[in-house]
Every structure is written in structure tokens, then in C-alpha cells.
Design an enzyme around this catalytic site. Structure first.
Site, PDB file in Angstrom:
ATOM      1  N   ASP A  59     -43.666 -24.644  -3.339  1.00 39.93           N
ATOM      2  CA  ASP A  59     -43.777 -23.242  -2.918  1.00 39.93           C
ATOM      3  C   ASP A  59     -45.225 -22.900  -2.601  1.00 39.93           C
ATOM      4  OD1 ASP A  59     -41.148 -23.026  -3.357  1.00 39.93           O
ATOM      5  OD2 ASP A  59     -41.260 -21.563  -4.995  1.00 39.93           O
ATOM      6  N   ASP A  63     -46.638 -21.434   0.780  1.00 38.38           N
ATOM      7  CA  ASP A  63     -47.376 -20.163   0.842  1.00 38.38           C
ATOM      8  C   ASP A  63     -48.677 -20.318   1.629  1.00 38.38           C
ATOM      9  OD1 ASP A  63     -45.432 -19.102  -0.689  1.00 38.38           O
ATOM     10  OD2 ASP A  63     -46.616 -18.925  -2.527  1.00 38.38           O
ATOM     11  N   LEU A 109      -9.048 -23.591 -14.549  1.00 33.82           N
ATOM     12  CA  LEU A 109      -7.816 -24.115 -15.130  1.00 33.82           C
ATOM     13  C   LEU A 109      -8.125 -25.187 -16.153  1.00 33.82           C
ATOM     14  CD1 LEU A 109      -5.601 -24.540 -11.943  1.00 33.82           C
ATOM     15  CD2 LEU A 109      -5.669 -22.641 -13.543  1.00 33.82           C
ATOM     16  N   LYS A 143      -4.523 -29.622  -5.513  1.00 38.11           N
ATOM     17  CA  LYS A 143      -5.775 -28.950  -5.841  1.00 38.11           C
ATOM     18  C   LYS A 143      -6.824 -29.443  -4.859  1.00 38.11           C
ATOM     19  CE  LYS A 143      -8.800 -28.076  -9.775  1.00 38.11           C
ATOM     20  NZ  LYS A 143     -10.036 -28.516  -9.119  1.00 38.11           N
ATOM     21  N   ARG A 164     -17.277 -17.939  -6.569  1.00 35.22           N
ATOM     22  CA  ARG A 164     -16.855 -17.777  -7.949  1.00 35.22           C
ATOM     23  C   ARG A 164     -18.021 -17.358  -8.856  1.00 35.22           C
ATOM     24  NH1 ARG A 164     -13.164 -20.410 -11.443  1.00 35.22           N
ATOM     25  NH2 ARG A 164     -12.692 -22.048  -9.976  1.00 35.22           N
ATOM     26  N   LYS A 314       1.773 -23.968 -11.785  1.00 38.77           N
ATOM     27  CA  LYS A 314       1.676 -22.600 -12.303  1.00 38.77           C
ATOM     28  C   LYS A 314       3.064 -22.072 -12.594  1.00 38.77           C
ATOM     29  CE  LYS A 314      -1.845 -21.441  -9.104  1.00 38.77           C
ATOM     30  NZ  LYS A 314      -1.985 -20.662  -7.899  1.00 38.77           N
ATOM     31  N   LYS A 338      -5.062 -33.764 -13.066  1.00 36.44           N
ATOM     32  CA  LYS A 338      -6.008 -34.491 -12.212  1.00 36.44           C
ATOM     33  C   LYS A 338      -5.467 -35.862 -11.830  1.00 36.44           C
ATOM     34  CE  LYS A 338      -9.536 -31.638 -12.116  1.00 36.44           C
ATOM     35  NZ  LYS A 338     -10.932 -31.933 -12.147  1.00 36.44           N
ATOM     36  N   CYS A 431     -36.086 -41.686 -34.837  1.00 33.43           N
ATOM     37  CA  CYS A 431     -36.040 -40.828 -33.656  1.00 33.43           C
ATOM     38  C   CYS A 431     -37.097 -41.328 -32.666  1.00 33.43           C
ATOM     39  CB  CYS A 431     -36.326 -39.379 -34.039  1.00 33.43           C
ATOM     40  SG  CYS A 431     -36.540 -38.307 -32.611  1.00 33.43           S
ATOM     41  N   CYS A 455     -39.215 -31.604 -34.356  1.00 25.70           N
ATOM     42  CA  CYS A 455     -38.997 -32.647 -33.340  1.00 25.70           C
ATOM     43  C   CYS A 455     -39.132 -32.027 -31.947  1.00 25.70           C
ATOM     44  CB  CYS A 455     -37.617 -33.276 -33.512  1.00 25.70           C
ATOM     45  SG  CYS A 455     -37.243 -34.524 -32.277  1.00 25.70           S
TER      46      CYS A 455
END
Ligand SMILES: [Zn+2]
Length: 692
Positions: A59, A63, A109, A143, A164, A314, A338, A431, A455
Site C-alpha cells: 500500500d 501511495d 447446512l 449442491k 452471504r 430438505k 457430500k 514446546c 508462551c
């Protein structure tokens, strides 16, 4: 061509230049060449960002180019080009889409991955309805893997179209949608509802997808038709959308100002209005038939000229749909079965460790990139170390990968024939970030770094969670920015995000930033400050407190302070229906920590926390705390709870003086006695049914 205001004195020179009547000086020639070069560069970068959603320059650098261009145009207004960035860079291009609230949420769904999942789905419906013998009819339709869209029509006119988004609020893409030929903008038939949300999918046919990609540079190519459809709709330049052969197919409605009893009748009317559902649409009452429909279309899949990734079933009866309602974000009356995912072989280059915000260590396989069903896969989850052991997965192995929908790909098995085998993989003891000794969870599967507050990996993951979409949803703040700011010590705790302006100058100077990016970030942080209480709770990142639990908590606590108080009184948490002992323990431990309380208060003091909107109903149960006990005869327990919630009640699990009603069925035991002791109103099932 536009003339900049205030520079009319240049008009003469400008018109002479246009008529090629004046000779340009050397410095003017140089400026003209520079302007030409700038306009080409800026267009390229602007397109990369806005048309293809793939920025190729920071950016800050962008600019700088704009600034340079504007300086030259200011100095030589008469040299301004027809292709000047100021002809298109400005509000129109830089503006993002505005937002639209869906009248009814666009929910997703639940999924079925095998026959058994589908059988269970139907069983659950029957159990909820407390009717094992009921004959249920289902619609069956493919679908389509496209972009979900919500079209709102008022008095027969298309007034808006939205993506959506998060299910509640989407992006306003009305103008883009109007370029799609098979979406009617006006409907004149008599029986068209005065207000209706038509839901469906925008998609590209496979051949159009291939053609589109063949015209794009490698960098711009879309990985699959779904992305191509989304990228084509989310265009600020409508002409680009128009040039793409997008299509629409409907799969239902949201809000509708007209009553329908069955999906069959609704779909039938929708066809007459000009919204054709899938041509493969069928109805069936028989499981066998539904399964055959699924396998038939799976076989035909490669022959169908658009991508489909499963079958949606459905319930046809809309009255039953209403009774069933939703569980979490999924309707109880519909499911997506699926298709089996796509598989491929590739090599594991390395096994890396990821540390989650609660310290869980997840091994991840870094793969030699492989194209599976049109998507390039380079990572696969290994879930946990037991899985590595059980499948004997080692670095350098050749493995079979499976990808299903948007889920992170999985490793199915090692091909020992194809692999040159390394030494067996050893799980880590410490870790990898903070070196604490890893401890196995009670369930004996997950290794965890318990260094929760120190951590670095966990702290950063929690900050990323805090700004994520379902939490504070700060646009332009993600993993990259959080890591950068953390490393620069601009932020230490989540509350520091709201005071990031202390580092204004430092941020503007950062590589890839600049004033524009900084201002955008500040605006987005500002916007995030007004937040619903459930999102606030979710953002805290308390272990086991996900979206659903946050929602439950938000119903019982109308302020952050009341939530804090509850930790001192575990009884209050135990009373809430839907919270298990693990969750309660985790919440009270979290809030029992003084540093956590201070931090929560700091965050809250920067925000406007919005109380959950009380559902107001005229019912006697509105805002009352209700408990069910014993065996109900007329209704399943689940449906009874749903009905009470719909009436505005809160459901509790144990009796206390806060309980308003106890509703009892057969064999009600100690709860009924206790309620009587505490003089709480008790209702028999029959009485309860007469009141709702
Ligand atoms: Zn650690």
C-alpha cells in the site's frame, strides 16, 4: 477529460496543447512520459488489488506512485492524461462494498459424509418430532459449488442483492447481480409475494471457467470455478462482472410474506416467477431412492457442466421445518450429503508443529504441492501424534492425500512401496517455542504447552483469535499484522490494539504501510469497538468457549461485569442449560485470575458492548427461567426446549430460587419435590401444552 478545479487559467494552454498547437518544453516532455508510465503502473497494481484480490505491491509504494502522479498533474494540469489514475482511483475504486442485513439469516447446512450420517439425520428428525412412523418427504437437489446470494424483491422489483457474508450481514453486490441474464429484475405475475428473499447460487460453467483462466496471467488465475464466480461478483467495476458468463440457480427462500405449506408448491411457483430450481430436482420419501439419487449424480458429476460437491436433502413439509428449527447454525430439517472427496499422492517434505491459542500442539505435514481436483494443496493436518504413530507417517514419505470441501486435507495412508523411508517420527518433548515440557491431556491424545501466559506462540494465537472474523472482526488485522506489531512491541495484550495510535508514526514508516493503510486500520479498529456481547465473550479465547457457548452465556449475562461476578459463584454457571463441567471449570478458572479480569475490563472500557437483544414475546414464559424434568409424552424434550426458547424463556438445568417454572412429565423425581419446597410454580406437561 476532466479539468481540475482551480486551474482554469491553464485552460488556454491545455486546449492549445490538445490541438497540438504548442510545442512542449523538455521538462514538459519528461513529465508527460513519466505520467504515461505512472498511469500504466498504477492501473496494473490497482487491477491486481481490486479485480483479482491479489495485491502485488505494498500500500505504501502504491501511495507513493499516486502522490508522484498527483504532483505532476498539479504542476502540469494540461498534461493530465485520459488514462490518468484520477479518472478512476478515488472513491469509486477504493470504496469497499456497503453492507446489507439479511432479513432472515443465511445459515449453512450440516454435512453428511456417508450413508450412515444420512440415516442418523432422518432418525434425529423423527426423534425430535416424537414420531417414529411418520413418512417424511425430502427434496433432492445437487449442491452447486458457487457463491451464495440473497436477492430481495419488494413489490416485484429487485431491490438488493447481497453475498452471504457472515450469515447475518453480507456485501451489497446489487449492481453486479443486475448484469446476470437469468436473474429477473421485475416480476409481474399476480401471486408474487410483496416481499421475498430469493436464495441461490451464482456459478460459472466449467467450460467458461477454463476459458476465463486461459485469458488470465498465471498470477491471476483462479484455483476453481467457485473462486472465479466470487471474484467476478465482487468487482467494483461492473463491466468486468458483465463480461463474465455468470449464471444463477435458486435453492430456496429466506423471508417470504406469503405462507407455503410445502417446498414442492414453493418451487413450483418460483419456476413460474422465473427462478428455476435445479433441473435435477426430485422429491422422495424413500431412503433407498435418496441414496440412489446421490450415487447416480456422483457418477454423472464429470458430465454435468458445473461443479457440484454433494446432494442437499430438505424436508418438503414447511410446517415441520418450522417445528424443527435450528441447532446452532444448521437447520435440523436439511443436510448436505457430500460426495467423496478427491485423492492424490504426494511427498511429505517436513512435519511442522503448530501451537494453538490454548497450547495444544498439532503436527502439520508440509507437502510437495499437488493439484487435487483443481486446488493446489501444500499442507495436510496430522491431527495428533497418535495418528502419526498409527499410520507410521515419516518425513519424506509418499502419502495419499484426501481433500473434502473446504476442510484441511488429510493424509489417508503411506505408500511404503513408493517411499524411501526415514527414521520413525518422534514426538517432541518440549514446546518448540518456549521450551516448556509438553504435557499430555487427560484424554491422552493431545500434547499441550501449559505455559499459557508466557508462551509467545499461544499469546500470538490468542491475539489473532481476538481480531478474527467471528470475534472483533478487525478488517486488515490478521496473523501477519499481529505478528509484526507484537514483534515491534506495539501490542502485548489485546487491549493494546485499541491504543495502537500511540505508534502512529512508527506504523506509517513500516515497510508496506503508509498513511492510507494506517488510516484504514484505525477506522476498522474504531468500527470493531461496537460489539455484541457474545462476540466479546468469544474473543476472549477461553478454552472450550466457542461460538455456541458464547451465545449461551450471552443470554444469561447482560454485561461483562455480571459474567465476571459469576466466576465467584459457580452455582450460577452450573444453572445454565447447555454448559458442561469442563466448560464451567475453564470459565471460572479464567475469570478467577486477576490479570485476566483487569484485561477484560480494559478491553471493555474501550468498547461499547451491546447487550443481547431480548427476544420479546407476549408469552407468559417471556424472560422466565424454565426447567424441564421427567419424561414428556406429547413432545420430545428437545422440541419442548426449542418451543420455550422461541417464547423467550431461558432454560436452566438445576432448580434454584431463580427458577420461574418447572415443567414436569412422567416419573419426575427430586426436582419436582425441590420445586415444591421452594414454592416454584410447577406445570404438568398437559398444562404447559395448553399455555403455549
Ligand atoms: Zn510454549
Amino acid at each position: 477529460m476532466k479539468i481540475l478545479i482551480g486551474q482554469k487559467n491553464c485552460l488556454k494552454k491545455y486546449s492549445k496543447y490538445m490541438k497540438k498547437k504548442i510545442q512542449l518544453s523538455n521538462s514538459e516532455k519528461k513529465a508527460l512520459n513519466e505520467l504515461k508510465s505512472l498511469s500504466i503502473q498504477i492501473k496494473k497494481y490497482n487491477d491486481a488489488y481490486h479485480k483479482y484480490d491479489k495485491p502485488i505491491i505494498s500500500d505504501h509504494k502504491f501511495d507513493e506512485l499516486i502522490k508522484k502522479n498527483n504532483e505532476l498533474e498539479k504542476k502540469f494540469p494540461y498534461l493530465r492524461l485520459k488514462t490518468s489514475p484520477n479518472e478512476y482511483v478515488g472513491s469509486k475504486v477504493l470504496n469497499k462494498f456497503s453492507k446489507i442485513n439479511h432479513k432472515l439469516p443465511m445459515l449453512s447446512l450440516g454435512n453428511a459424509f456417508n450413508e450412515n450420517d444420512l440415516i442418523e439425520f432422518i432418525k434425529r428428525i423423527k426423534k425430535f418430532l416424537k414420531n417414529e412412523k411418520i413418512i417424511l418427504e425430502f427434496s433432492c437437489e445437487p449442491k452447486i459449488d458457487g457463491l451464495s446470494i440473497n436477492l430481495t424483491y419488494k413489490e416485484g422489483v429487485l431491490i438488493s442483492a447481497a453475498t452471504r457474508g457472515d450469515g447475518l450481514i453480507g456485501e451489497n453486490v446489487t449492481e453486479n447481480i443486475k448484469t446476470i441474464k437469468n436473474i429477473p429484475q421485475k416480476i409481474n405475475t399476480n401471486n408474487f409475494p410483496s416481499l421475498i428473499e430469493i436464495r441461490g447460487e451464482i456459478f460459472l460453467e466449467k467450460k467458461d471457467f477454463i476459458l476465463l483462466n486461459s485469458k488470465l496471467d498465471d498470477k491471476e488465475k483462479f484455483s476453481n470455478p467457485r473462486n472465479a464466480a466470487a471474484g467476478s461478483i465482487r468487482q467494483l467495476d461492473i463491466n468486468i462482472t458483465k463480461a463474465r458468463p455468470l449464471k444463477f440457480v435458486t435453492h430456496g427462500v429466506g423471508f417470504i410474506s406469503k405462507e407455503y405449506l410445502s417446498l414442492k408448491k414453493l418451487y413450483n411457483d418460483m419456476s413460474l416467477w422465473g427462478f428455476a430450481p435445479s433441473k435435477y430436482l426430485k422429491f422422495s420419501t424413500k431412503l433407498k431412492e435418496m441414496l440412489r439419487y446421490h450415487s447416480d449424480l456422483n457418477l454423472k458429476r464429470s458430465l454435468i457442466n458445473y461443479d457440484i460437491d454433494g446432494i442437499v436433502f430438505k424436508l418438503n413439509d414447511i410446517e415441520l421445518q418450522k417445528r424443527l428449527g435450528f441447532v446452532g447454525k444448521n437447520p435440523r430439517w436439511a443436510i448436505a450429503y457430500k460426495f467423496e472427496s478427491v485423492k492424490a499422492f504426494t511427498k511429505i517434505n517436513s512435519i511442522d508443529l503448530q501451537i494453538g491459542r490454548t497450547g495444544a500442539i498439532t503436527p502439520v505435514a508440509r507437502l510437495e504441492p499437488v493439484n487435487i481436483g483443481g486446488v493446489v494443496v501444500s499442507n495436510a493436518t496430522l491431527h495428533n501424534f497418535d495418528e502419526i504413530n498409527n499410520k507410521d507417517i515419516r518425513e519424506n514419505d509418499i502419502v495419499e492425500i484426501q481433500r473434502a470441501g473446504d476442510v484441511i486435507p488429510q493424509i489417508l495412508r503411506v505408500s511404503k512401496k513408493l517411499s524411501k523411508r526415514n527414521k520413525a517420527y518422534k514426538h517432541p518433548v518440549n514446546c518448540p517455542i518456549c521450551d516448556s515440557i509438553l504435557i499430555k491431556d487427560e484424554d491422552g491424545v493431545i500434547y499441550r504447552c501449559l505455559n499459557y501466559y508466557k508462551c509467545k506462540a499461544q499469546i500470538i494465537e490468542r491475539l489473532i483469535h481476538f481480531v478474527s472474523k467471528k470475534a472483533f472482526n478487525i478488517d486488515g488485522m490478521g496473523e501477519q499484522q499481529i505478528k509484526l506489531f507484537w514483534n515491534r512491541k506495539f501490542i502485548k495484550n489485546a487491549s493494546d490494539i485499541f491504543n495502537i495510535d500511540k505508534f502512529k508514526n512508527e506504523i506509517i514508516e513500516l515497510e508496506g504501510w503508509g498513511k492510507l493503510s494506517y488510516n484504514n486500520l484505525i477506522n476498522n479498529i474504531e468500527k470493531s469497538k461496537s460489539i455484541n456481547i457474545e462476540k466479546f465473550i468469544y474473543a476472549l479465547g477461553i478454552r472450550f468457549v466457542g461460538e455456541t457457548t458464547s451465545q449461551i452465556l450471552s443470554k444469561y449475562f447482560d454485561s461483562i461485569e455480571s459474567l465476571i461476578k459469576s466466576a465467584k459463584n459457580i452455582k450460577e454457571l452450573e444453572d445454565i442449560d447447555g454448559l458442561g463441567p469442563k466448560v464451567i471449570k475453564s470459565i471460572s478458572e479464567f475469570i478467577d485470575n486477576k490479570d485476566n479480569i483487569d484485561e477484560i475490563r480494559k478491553i471493555a472500557s474501550n468498547c461499547q458492548v451491546i447487550k443481547r437483544k431480548e427476544k420479546f414475546t407476549k408469552s407468559i414464559f417471556n424472560n422466565k427461567t424454565v426447567i424441564f424434568t421427567g419424561k414428556l409424552n406429547e413432545m420430545s424434550r428437545e422440541e419442548a426446549k426449542k418451543r420455550a426458547l422461541d417464547l423467550g424463556a431461558k432454560i436452566a438445568s438445576s432448580i434454584s430460587k431463580n427458577t420461574d417454572y418447572l415443567i414436569y412429565g412422567e416419573n419426575a423425581g427430586s426436582k419436582l419435590n425441590k420445586a415444591k419446597e421452594l414454592k416454584i410454580s410447577t406445570l404438568s406437561e398437559k398444562k404447559w401444552l395448553s399455555m403455549i
